[in-house]
Design an enzyme around this catalytic site. Structure first.
Site, short mmCIF file in Angstrom:
data_model
loop_
_atom_site.label_atom_id
_atom_site.label_comp_id
_atom_site.label_asym_id
_atom_site.label_seq_id
_atom_site.Cartn_x
_atom_site.Cartn_y
_atom_site.Cartn_z
N GLU A 502 -0.49 66.71 -46.81
CA GLU A 502 -0.18 65.76 -47.71
C GLU A 502 0.54 64.39 -48.02
O GLU A 502 1.33 63.96 -48.50
CB GLU A 502 0.37 66.35 -49.12
CG GLU A 502 -0.48 67.87 -50.06
CD GLU A 502 -1.82 67.36 -50.80
OE1 GLU A 502 -2.06 65.85 -50.61
OE2 GLU A 502 -2.07 68.53 -51.74
N GLY A 503 0.00 63.57 -46.64
CA GLY A 503 0.40 62.58 -45.94
C GLY A 503 1.77 63.31 -44.86
O GLY A 503 2.66 63.97 -45.96
#
Length: 812
Positions: A502-503
């Site tokens: 997620e990043g």
């Protein structure tokens, strides 16, 4: 008289700036002040007339909107457009995604603490609490992490079926579609509890409720798509996954090479169906090996203009059953000894009808915006919750182990080196849980906090890594020997997974938190940018004029407030009542003003180059992050009723964050590209120098003692984690051993005294207990307590061992 006049003028300027006076207030003050000063200066009549003429022109140019926009704002707008960095479509959609919430207050330099504290305490509904106390508790009891990760490399079939049958996959699906319709807070609480038991279980439950088919369908799906899939997803009849990243597009997911072409083809025996022929290669896709429904991101092309006039239509999302001919799933990755289902998926020339596109034809090319707007669930809820579950386990188990385990006849938690690690675990657990709850509350209020979601994702996972490292250190050999009795080892191995997804955290810190925040959360920058990109010249100048002069008064105010608050240490700032916390609110307001000033100076001096100054951006992001985390900790303390037992945790976490704020500011100022600007900022932000210190040893001692002693503060700190009562379970035995140790310490003292007096001679503990009982030193009941205590301590201290063939079988 001249000195007095100068002081009066200076006072007027400072007051106007401090209270963020409007341009009309400034012009009124100038109109009054300049003539008074000129007259008192006894200048000649000709000079006085010249001053009046210049003053009239100045007031007219700035005071008449038409003239100001024509002569000032339009000129500045041209300069602004030249220095405005080029932004790709995917970057722009990321910047536009989400909403601004408390981050806007922190960027504004004057947080409204009463507004924050006025939000009701987040609480589960009766239905959510029942599910948490029953179904989630039952699921956790079914999870044997050693069996899952070492033997099966998967959840047992009965666990998969329980998850499906009880609606865990449909927590975010509304009741009308057969889902549980849970709040973000409930979603977060469920993941936190499961994560304190098994990371594999947590990931399996959280993915269908995060960025994926269900959420995308809820927000963008056609009614036909919702009716077709949401009920099946909620009932566990479909196992979803979402495929975004691939071998050549990880953090730069906007660069995905996967593509689809609009064309006509045969589908399910029907010829000439209008659809898309897609080819893709994806990696790192959770639940892909077992998925029945594949969400897919790809770039769509329409060379024959069958659905529009443009050839390149942009990133588009589709929902494809995995039994569609040409879809490949089933193979698995093996991420760091975790057993959750994760693997690749690919397809070559897979033809699907056009109604497989999520949202239908109207949402062609809208995929990146859709993903960015839905990212809040993963960043705001699932990952912070899973990390917080691990932190709670580390806090509860480490405190108990450090009290039960003794070396040199002392509990190891009483050694100062161990105290230091325990204090970090406790302080981080308090603050991260507070941030988790506050952010979930924001989502339940209808916010999509893009900047805050990046903050909590980064800091919960990073501090989770710190906590598990500290827990492993204090457990020593107990932590490094794998087996059914090791409750930390897998968490330690799997921690980098949350850091990565997620990043990636490095990019989240250096590019997203401040890089996105300075545009989204700043009160004026986004308005200026939108005005600059408005093709309507008249509207562009009008909007830019309003934003520009609001920005000027904003910056002037912070330039005055920052050194004043620096000199006073924030004293005098209005703050919520409470002797224990008032100074924290004042100091945070001081740093909020300083942060707003530093952000403006950085943008002014670096312009578009700020995008490439990642270390400066990262440190400014650190300041914003710590301001938010302190806000969460203070809100938690108030919501809990200001319990005095929790004060060591609050003090440690906030003092640690305040110290980090100064370290981050110092890093910005030392490395600011303009030495003059950096030096000026240092004078304004730290007129008396850096004054904050890390939490004291005495405070750390209080936190560590709190973790090693049963009590309300310890229970509140670890509330919501799974606590087994079975003494055959490693965590259950540890919890029982803590209570047993405290209960038996007076009896152990009796034995020691009897041995010293020569009444008991046995060297080994169990024979010594029997001898003491027979000699009347202790009663038979007390002997039983001591024997149980011995067995529990042995259970806690001992580590698993295996026959060679067992480990070989495990490896196979």
């Amino acid at each position: 008289m001249a000195i007095l006049m100068t002081l009066m003028v200076l006072a007027v300027i400072l007051l106007l700036a401090f209270f963020r006076a409007s341009i009309w207030s400034w012009l009124l003050a100038i109109t009054i002040t300049v003539p008074v000063v000129a007259i008192e200066s006894r200048i000649s009549a000709a000079s006085l007339q010249a001053i009046y003429l210049c003053l009239g022109i100045f007031v007219a140019v700035l005071g008449i909107p038409f003239l100001r926009r024509l002569l000032v704002s339009s000129f500045v707008l041209k300069l602004f457009r030249r220095i405005l960095p080029q932004v790709s479509q995917t970057e722009q959609e990321a910047l536009d995604a989400g909403t601004v919430w408390w981050d806007g207050d922190l960027f504004g330099g004057d947080p409204d603490w009463h507004k924050l504290l006025g939000y009701p305490k987040p609480q589960l509904t009766e239905q959510e609490q029942s599910f948490f106390d029953n179904e989630v508790e039952q699921l956790c009891a079914m999870l044997d992490d050693w069996d899952i990760t070492h033997t099966r490399q998967d959840l047992p079939p009965q666990v998969w079926q329980f998850i499906k049958d009880k609606g865990f996959f449909g927590m975010i699906v509304p009741h009308e579609y057969g889902g549980l319709g849970f709040s973000a807070l409930a979603h977060s609480a469920v993941i936190t509890k499961i994560a304190s038991r098994s990371a594999t279980g947590a990931v399996t439950v959280m993915v269908p409720n995060s960025l994926g088919p269900a959420e995308l369908l809820l927000h963008y799906g056609t009614q036909q798509q919702k009716d077709k899939y949401l009920r099946r997803l909620a009932q566990g009849l479909e196992v979803p996954c979402f495929a975004l990243t691939g071998p050549s597009a990880g953090s730069d997911a906007g660069a995905i090479p996967d593509s689809g072409v609009v064309c006509r083809g045969e589908f399910n025996g029907q010829p000439n169906v209008l659809g898309v022929r897609i080819s893709w290669e994806k990696r790192y896709i959770t639940l892909a090996p077992v998925a029945t429904l594949l969400g897919l991101a790809f770039k769509l092309y329409d060379p024959e203009h069958l659905v529009g006039d443009e050839t390149e239509r942009g990133i588009t999302l589709a929902l494809i059953p995995t039994n569609t001919p040409g879809v490949n799933v089933g193979r698995r990755h093996f991420p760091l000894n975790s057993a959750f289902q994760n693997g690749p998926t690919s397809g070559s020339d897979v033809f699907v009808p056009l109604d497989y596109i999520i949202g239908g034809v109207d949402y062609i090319g809208q995929g990146w915006r859709m993903l960015m707007e839905c990212l809040a669930a993963g960043r705001s809820i699932s990952l912070p919750a899973s990390a917080t579950g691990g932190i709670k386990l580390a806090a509860r188990s480490s405190g108990a182990y450090c009290r039960v385990r003794k070396q040199f006849k002392l509990p190891i938690g009483k050694f100062e080196g161990v105290e230091e690690a325990l204090a970090r675990i406790g302080g981080n657990a308090y603050m991260m849980d507070a941030a988790r709850v506050l952010t979930a509350m924001a989502v339940d209020m209808g916010e999509k906090p893009s900047v805050i979601s990046a903050i909590v994702k980064y800091h919960c996972t990073e501090r989770g890594r710190i906590a598990i490292n500290d827990a492993m250190d204090v457990h020593g050999g107990k932590g490094i020997c794998m087996g059914p009795d090791n409750y930390l080892g897998r968490a330690y191995q799997q921690t980098p997974i949350g850091i990565t997804v997620e990043g990636a955290n490095i990019l989240t810190r250096s590019m997203i938190i401040f890089g996105q925040g300075v545009v989204r959360s700043h009160p004026y920058v986004l308005r200026e940018i939108r005005a600059a990109r408005n093709p309507d010249r008249k509207l562009a100048v009008r909007d830019f004029d309003s934003a520009l002069f609001g920005h000027l008064t904003f910056t002037l105010s912070n330039a005055v407030r920052t050194p004043l608050f620096g000199i006073t240490g924030g004293r005098g700032i209005h703050a919520p009542p409470g002797e224990e916390t008032r100074r924290y609110y004042q100091r945070l307001t001081r740093y909020s003003a300083a942060f707003a000033l530093a952000a403006d100076v950085a943008m002014l001096m670096l312009g578009g180059g700020l995008k490439r100054q990642e270390k400066i951006s990262a440190r400014l992001g650190d300041v914003l992050s710590q301001l938010y985390l302190c806000s969460a900790a203070l809100k938690r303390f108030e919501d809990d009723g200001r319990p005095p037992e929790d004060l060591p945790l609050l003090h440690w976490s906030v003092q640690d964050a305040l110290y980090r704020i100064e370290v981050a500011f110092d890093g910005v100022l030392q490395n600011f590209p303009s030495r003059f600007a950096g030096g000026l900022l240092r004078v304004l932000i730290f007129p008396l120098g850096c004054r904050n210190k890390p939490p004291s040893d005495r405070l750390g001692h209080q936190v560590s003692a709190l973790l090693m002693q049963p009590g309300k503060a310890r229970d509140r700190l670890t509330a919501g984690m799974y606590l087994p009562t079975d003494e055959n379970d490693a965590v259950g035995a540890l919890e029982s051993a803590l209570y047993s140790t405290l209960l038996c310490e007076p009896l152990q003292a009796k034995l020691a005294e009897a041995r010293k007096a020569g009444r008991v001679k046995a060297r080994e503990e169990l024979p010594r207990i029997v001898e003491a009982r027979d000699a009347g030193v202790i009663t038979a009941e007390e002997a039983l307590l001591l024997e149980r205590d011995y067995a529990l301590r042995r259970k806690v201290i001992m580590v698993n061992d295996f026959a060679p063939e067992e480990l070989a079988a495990g490896r196979r």
